[in-house]
Design a protein around this motif. Structure first.
Motif, PDB file in Angstrom:
ATOM      1  N   GLU A  41    -124.430  14.666  81.805  1.00 49.86           N
ATOM      2  CA  GLU A  41    -124.166  14.230  80.421  1.00 49.86           C
ATOM      3  C   GLU A  41    -123.047  15.024  79.757  1.00 49.86           C
ATOM      4  N   GLU A  88    -133.330  14.277  73.297  1.00 57.04           N
ATOM      5  CA  GLU A  88    -131.897  14.480  73.602  1.00 57.04           C
ATOM      6  C   GLU A  88    -131.572  15.960  73.816  1.00 57.04           C
ATOM      7  N   ALA A 120    -125.326  14.624  70.648  1.00 58.28           N
ATOM      8  CA  ALA A 120    -125.577  13.258  70.166  1.00 58.28           C
ATOM      9  C   ALA A 120    -126.280  12.451  71.247  1.00 58.28           C
ATOM     10  N   GLY A 121    -127.050  11.467  70.826  1.00 55.29           N
ATOM     11  CA  GLY A 121    -127.704  10.599  71.806  1.00 55.29           C
ATOM     12  C   GLY A 121    -128.267   9.343  71.184  1.00 55.29           C
ATOM     13  N   GLN A 154    -118.032  16.908  76.156  1.00 57.77           N
ATOM     14  CA  GLN A 154    -118.014  15.979  77.286  1.00 57.77           C
ATOM     15  C   GLN A 154    -116.602  16.018  77.853  1.00 57.77           C
ATOM     16  N   GLU A 192    -130.218  17.217  77.360  1.00 55.57           N
ATOM     17  CA  GLU A 192    -128.819  17.647  77.487  1.00 55.57           C
ATOM     18  C   GLU A 192    -128.664  19.143  77.698  1.00 55.57           C
TER      19      GLU A 192
END
Ligand SMILES: NC(=O)c1ccc[n+]([C@@H]2O[C@H](COP(=O)([O-])OP(=O)(O)OC[C@H]3O[C@@H](n4cnc5c(N)ncnc54)[C@H](O)[C@@H]3O)[C@@H](O)[C@H]2O)c1
Ligand SMILES: [Mg+2]
Length: 352
Positions: free
Chosen positions: A293, A245, A229-230, A217, A249
């Motif tokens: 994201e 996720e 991750a989510g 990110q 993503e």
């Protein structure tokens, strides 16, 4: 080691006179302190206190590492007195554990104002001088400490943050009151009980066999890539969150997954990180990054990841050079997940 619980729990006949392990008696003692305000008040008298200032823990440098100091009630009262502070502030302490000898451990934030009756926040430099240490940002502190201290401070900060953010009942708008241990808050107007909460988050290391998928990110430090991750959506199972996720993503469908481990994560609010390995369908490895994201995602070879893992510890020493791939720090479960894959890149066994 095992002890007779009758020594510790004379009042509770059900538990008495049975041979219980040290771990069990410790857990039952902590349970008692959370349930019984009088028992917890008593434990405060002989307990030890970890100090925070605006959610940053007090650390003391003791070459070559840092220590997390604990203070007795007497030391704490003396300290607050010396700084002209009301000792009533000690009531804001929260229970975070105990020793095998049942000395209770509490955490107290002397920078946050909880009860209306206490004075304004204490000045940080003044406190640091008195305590001969410094209040360190929790992420930085984690880099200096062993796993036990990381876990204890993580719990302490999460609990202190939760109390700070849950001062009022969301139904009546009235101030809530914490129990002595700080394991809950109660609204005196309607008796609603609020318990500290964690948000479940899945973290998944996706592999296609010889490679694993890592993403970053824009908020990550330069060069750092991690597993995906989510947050779990309401109503979802872990398996459903992993599938969604990964699809959201990076536009891939996972085929098999395997649970690895879990970790409490205090940043930015309390999460329960649930770590899994997953594989994608054969031949379906083309990534479609969701740029809302993620900044980037890519497949990395076993060799690239193994090299990055070896280099990770020494990297901070050479800050002028950015290596091609950096991994999360050791205290993060993402690091453990990646290390696990490097050590055993075999396919996960459960269908997703
Ligand atoms: N310990 C580790 O190794 C590790 C590694 C990676 C991420 N993490 C943590 O995992 C968490 C989730 O990762 P992510 O940011 O990729 O999640 P994510 O992909 O679900 O995206 C975050 C977004 O989800 C939404 N969201 C839904 N439910 C939320 C909730 N309960 N709280 C906050 N936002 C919610 C928000 O819009 C937020 O911006 C982060 O807090 C991060 O710190 C930990
Ligand atoms: Mg995410």
């Amino acid at each position: 080691m095992a002890i007779y619980c009758g020594i510790a729990y004379r009042r509770k006949s059900f538990w008495c006179y049975r041979l219980l392990s040290t771990y069990v008696t410790k857990m039952r003692y902590l349970f008692e302190l959370k349930e019984d305000d009088d028992a917890c008040k008593k434990a405060l008298q002989t307990g030890a206190f970890y100090l925070f200032h605006n959610l940053s823990p007090m650390l003391q440098k003791s070459e070559p590492q840092y220590l997390v100091p604990k203070y007795s009630l007497l030391e704490l009262e003396r300290l607050l007195g010396k700084l002209g502070q009301n000792t009533q502030r000690i009531e804001d302490s929260v229970l975070i554990g105990c020793s095998e000898q049942h000395d209770a451990w509490f955490a107290l934030d002397i920078g946050l104002n909880h009860s209306s009756s206490i004075n304004a926040s204490l000045q940080k430099p003044e406190m640091e001088t008195e305590l001969r240490g410094s209040f360190m940002d929790l992420r930085k502190a984690f880099l200096q400490l062993n796993a036990k201290d990381v876990s204890l401070l993580s719990t302490a900060q999460a609990l202190l943050r939760w109390h700070d953010a849950h001062q009022f009942c969301s139904r009546s708008g009235q101030p809530t009151k914490k129990n002595v241990a700080g394991s809950k808050r109660i609204c005196p107007a309607n008796n609603i009980i609020y318990y500290p909460q964690m948000a479940p988050v899945v973290i998944t290391l996706v592999s296609d066999g010889p490679r694993c998928l890592l993403a970053r990110q824009s908020s990550f430090p330069k060069g750092v890539y991690s597993a995906l991750a989510g947050f779990c959506d309401i109503g979802e199972s872990l398996e459903e969150t992993v599938r969604r996720e990964v699809a959201e993503e990076v536009g891939l469908e996972v085929e098999r997954l395997q649970y690895s481990a879990s970790q409490h994560w205090p940043f930015p609010n309390s999460s329960l990180m649930i770590a899994c390995h997953a594989t994608v369908k054969p031949g379906q490895t083309k990534i479609h990054v969701n740029l809302q994201e993620l900044e980037a995602a890519a497949w990395f070879s076993h060799e690239e990841v193994a090299t990055a893992l070896r280099r990770n510890d020494s990297y901070t020493l050479q800050q002028n050079i950015t290596p091609p791939l950096r991994l999360p720090p050791k205290f993060a479960i993402a690091h453990q997940l990646i290390k696990e894959w490097v050590e055993n890149p075999a396919c996960p066994s459960l269908p997703a």
